[in-house]
Design a protein around this motif. Structure first.
Motif, PDB file in Angstrom:
ATOM      1  N   ASP A  96       0.823  -1.205   0.000  1.00  0.00           N
ATOM      2  CA  ASP A  96       0.000   0.000   0.000  1.00  0.00           C
ATOM      3  C   ASP A  96       0.861   1.261   0.000  1.00  0.00           C
ATOM      4  N   ARG A  97       0.181   2.386  -0.213  1.00  0.00           N
ATOM      5  CA  ARG A  97       0.801   3.711  -0.127  1.00  0.00           C
ATOM      6  C   ARG A  97      -0.026   4.560   0.832  1.00  0.00           C
ATOM      7  N   LEU A  98       0.610   5.566   1.400  1.00  0.00           N
ATOM      8  CA  LEU A  98      -0.069   6.540   2.258  1.00  0.00           C
ATOM      9  C   LEU A  98       0.089   7.919   1.649  1.00  0.00           C
ATOM     10  N   VAL A  99      -0.995   8.688   1.656  1.00  0.00           N
ATOM     11  CA  VAL A  99      -0.932  10.078   1.228  1.00  0.00           C
ATOM     12  C   VAL A  99      -1.279  10.924   2.448  1.00  0.00           C
ATOM     13  N   ILE A 100      -0.295  11.719   2.866  1.00  0.00           N
ATOM     14  CA  ILE A 100      -0.440  12.538   4.068  1.00  0.00           C
ATOM     15  C   ILE A 100      -0.024  13.956   3.718  1.00  0.00           C
ATOM     16  N   SER A 101      -0.945  14.882   3.835  1.00  0.00           N
ATOM     17  CA  SER A 101      -0.688  16.299   3.520  1.00  0.00           C
ATOM     18  C   SER A 101      -0.069  16.460   2.134  1.00  0.00           C
ATOM     19  N   GLY A 102      -0.576  15.692   1.172  1.00  0.00           N
ATOM     20  CA  GLY A 102      -0.124  15.795  -0.208  1.00  0.00           C
ATOM     21  C   GLY A 102       1.163  15.051  -0.530  1.00  0.00           C
ATOM     22  N   ILE A 103       1.778  14.416   0.452  1.00  0.00           N
ATOM     23  CA  ILE A 103       3.020  13.661   0.242  1.00  0.00           C
ATOM     24  C   ILE A 103       2.686  12.170   0.226  1.00  0.00           C
ATOM     25  N   THR A 104       3.216  11.456  -0.783  1.00  0.00           N
ATOM     26  CA  THR A 104       2.966  10.023  -0.909  1.00  0.00           C
ATOM     27  C   THR A 104       4.139   9.241  -0.333  1.00  0.00           C
ATOM     28  N   TYR A 105       3.814   8.279   0.523  1.00  0.00           N
ATOM     29  CA  TYR A 105       4.792   7.413   1.156  1.00  0.00           C
ATOM     30  C   TYR A 105       4.497   5.965   0.775  1.00  0.00           C
ATOM     31  N   THR A 106       5.534   5.138   0.727  1.00  0.00           N
ATOM     32  CA  THR A 106       5.324   3.704   0.573  1.00  0.00           C
ATOM     33  C   THR A 106       5.275   3.090   1.968  1.00  0.00           C
ATOM     34  N   VAL A 107       4.496   2.044   2.106  1.00  0.00           N
ATOM     35  CA  VAL A 107       4.390   1.347   3.383  1.00  0.00           C
ATOM     36  C   VAL A 107       5.496   0.298   3.434  1.00  0.00           C
ATOM     37  N   VAL A 108       6.390   0.438   4.410  1.00  0.00           N
ATOM     38  CA  VAL A 108       7.524  -0.467   4.543  1.00  0.00           C
ATOM     39  C   VAL A 108       7.211  -1.594   5.522  1.00  0.00           C
ATOM     40  N   ASN A 109       6.524  -1.258   6.611  1.00  0.00           N
ATOM     41  CA  ASN A 109       6.213  -2.239   7.651  1.00  0.00           C
ATOM     42  C   ASN A 109       4.892  -1.862   8.316  1.00  0.00           C
ATOM     43  N   VAL A 110       4.136  -2.880   8.722  1.00  0.00           N
ATOM     44  CA  VAL A 110       2.850  -2.660   9.387  1.00  0.00           C
ATOM     45  C   VAL A 110       2.813  -3.490  10.661  1.00  0.00           C
ATOM     46  N   ALA A 111       2.418  -2.866  11.758  1.00  0.00           N
ATOM     47  CA  ALA A 111       2.262  -3.572  13.029  1.00  0.00           C
ATOM     48  C   ALA A 111       1.015  -3.040  13.724  1.00  0.00           C
ATOM     49  N   LEU A 112       0.512  -3.801  14.649  1.00  0.00           N
ATOM     50  CA  LEU A 112      -0.633  -3.390  15.460  1.00  0.00           C
ATOM     51  C   LEU A 112      -0.113  -3.035  16.839  1.00  0.00           C
ATOM     52  N   ASP A 113      -0.534  -1.881  17.377  1.00  0.00           N
ATOM     53  CA  ASP A 113      -0.045  -1.495  18.703  1.00  0.00           C
ATOM     54  C   ASP A 113      -0.564  -2.476  19.754  1.00  0.00           C
ATOM     55  N   PRO A 114       0.073  -2.531  20.929  1.00  0.00           N
ATOM     56  CA  PRO A 114      -0.302  -3.505  21.956  1.00  0.00           C
ATOM     57  C   PRO A 114      -1.758  -3.413  22.423  1.00  0.00           C
ATOM     58  N   ALA A 115      -2.348  -2.233  22.341  1.00  0.00           N
ATOM     59  CA  ALA A 115      -3.742  -2.068  22.777  1.00  0.00           C
ATOM     60  C   ALA A 115      -4.728  -2.357  21.652  1.00  0.00           C
ATOM     61  N   SER A 116      -4.219  -2.685  20.455  1.00  0.00           N
ATOM     62  CA  SER A 116      -5.055  -2.963  19.276  1.00  0.00           C
ATOM     63  C   SER A 116      -5.938  -1.779  18.901  1.00  0.00           C
ATOM     64  N   THR A 117      -5.429  -0.580  19.077  1.00  0.00           N
ATOM     65  CA  THR A 117      -6.196   0.615  18.729  1.00  0.00           C
ATOM     66  C   THR A 117      -5.678   1.303  17.479  1.00  0.00           C
ATOM     67  N   CYS A 118      -4.400   1.109  17.177  1.00  0.00           N
ATOM     68  CA  CYS A 118      -3.783   1.784  16.032  1.00  0.00           C
ATOM     69  C   CYS A 118      -2.888   0.839  15.245  1.00  0.00           C
ATOM     70  N   TRP A 119      -2.915   1.053  13.930  1.00  0.00           N
ATOM     71  CA  TRP A 119      -1.901   0.444  13.080  1.00  0.00           C
ATOM     72  C   TRP A 119      -0.680   1.343  13.185  1.00  0.00           C
ATOM     73  N   VAL A 120       0.500   0.765  13.354  1.00  0.00           N
ATOM     74  CA  VAL A 120       1.739   1.523  13.396  1.00  0.00           C
ATOM     75  C   VAL A 120       2.494   1.168  12.114  1.00  0.00           C
ATOM     76  N   ILE A 121       2.678   2.173  11.266  1.00  0.00           N
ATOM     77  CA  ILE A 121       3.214   1.945   9.934  1.00  0.00           C
ATOM     78  C   ILE A 121       4.533   2.679   9.759  1.00  0.00           C
ATOM     79  N   GLN A 122       5.531   1.954   9.277  1.00  0.00           N
ATOM     80  CA  GLN A 122       6.794   2.570   8.871  1.00  0.00           C
ATOM     81  C   GLN A 122       6.592   3.015   7.432  1.00  0.00           C
ATOM     82  N   ALA A 123       6.657   4.328   7.215  1.00  0.00           N
ATOM     83  CA  ALA A 123       6.385   4.906   5.891  1.00  0.00           C
ATOM     84  C   ALA A 123       7.637   5.596   5.365  1.00  0.00           C
ATOM     85  N   ARG A 124       7.854   5.458   4.059  1.00  0.00           N
ATOM     86  CA  ARG A 124       9.057   6.005   3.435  1.00  0.00           C
ATOM     87  C   ARG A 124       8.704   6.796   2.200  1.00  0.00           C
TER      88      ARG A 124
END
Length: 125
Positions: A96-124
């Motif tokens: 996948d890709r992320l678009v944040i404030s007009g900037i496109t990032y590639t998704v390098v890694n995806v993890a779920l936080d310990p509380a299962s409330t947020c995806w934590v994504i390494q974006a490049r």
């Protein structure tokens, strides 16, 4: 195609605590809108057509600490992106890709936080 979201319910995503937490984050301007672009195929085995489909979500961007960078595959310009699970209708993936404030990032890694409330994504970029 069936999409399954693997965020699990927790006290932070369900009930009065979740409501209070969401209100506090929103009043602080966190989270804000971002777009996850997910590849979808028409499943033609001989000549597949792949398109990017936008999925709106809520989240925020953080920087990695120097400690996170030392001896890891995290690069200095990578961003740590948090996406609120309940705001996204699918499970993010490294294609996948992320678009944040007009900037496109590639998704390098995806993890779920310990509380299962947020995806934590390494974006490049």
């Amino acid at each position: 195609m069936i999409v399954v979201n693997f965020c699990y319910m927790s006290i932070l995503t369900d009930g009065t605590l979740a409501t209070r937490l969401s209100a506090a984050l929103n009043s602080a301007g966190i989270p804000y809108g971002l777009t996850l672009q997910h590849q979808e195929s028409d499943n033609d085995p001989f000549n597949p057509t792949v398109t990017w489909v936008d999925h709106d979500a809520q989240g925020w961007v953080d920087n990695y600490s120097q400690q996170d960078l030392t001896g890891t595959l995290i690069q200095a310009n990578d961003r740590k992106v948090f996406i609120v699970c309940s705001s996204l209708d699918l499970t993010p993936a490294t294609v996948d890709r992320l678009v944040i404030s007009g900037i496109t990032y590639t998704v390098v890694n995806v993890a779920l936080d310990p509380a299962s409330t947020c995806w934590v994504i390494q974006a490049r970029k």
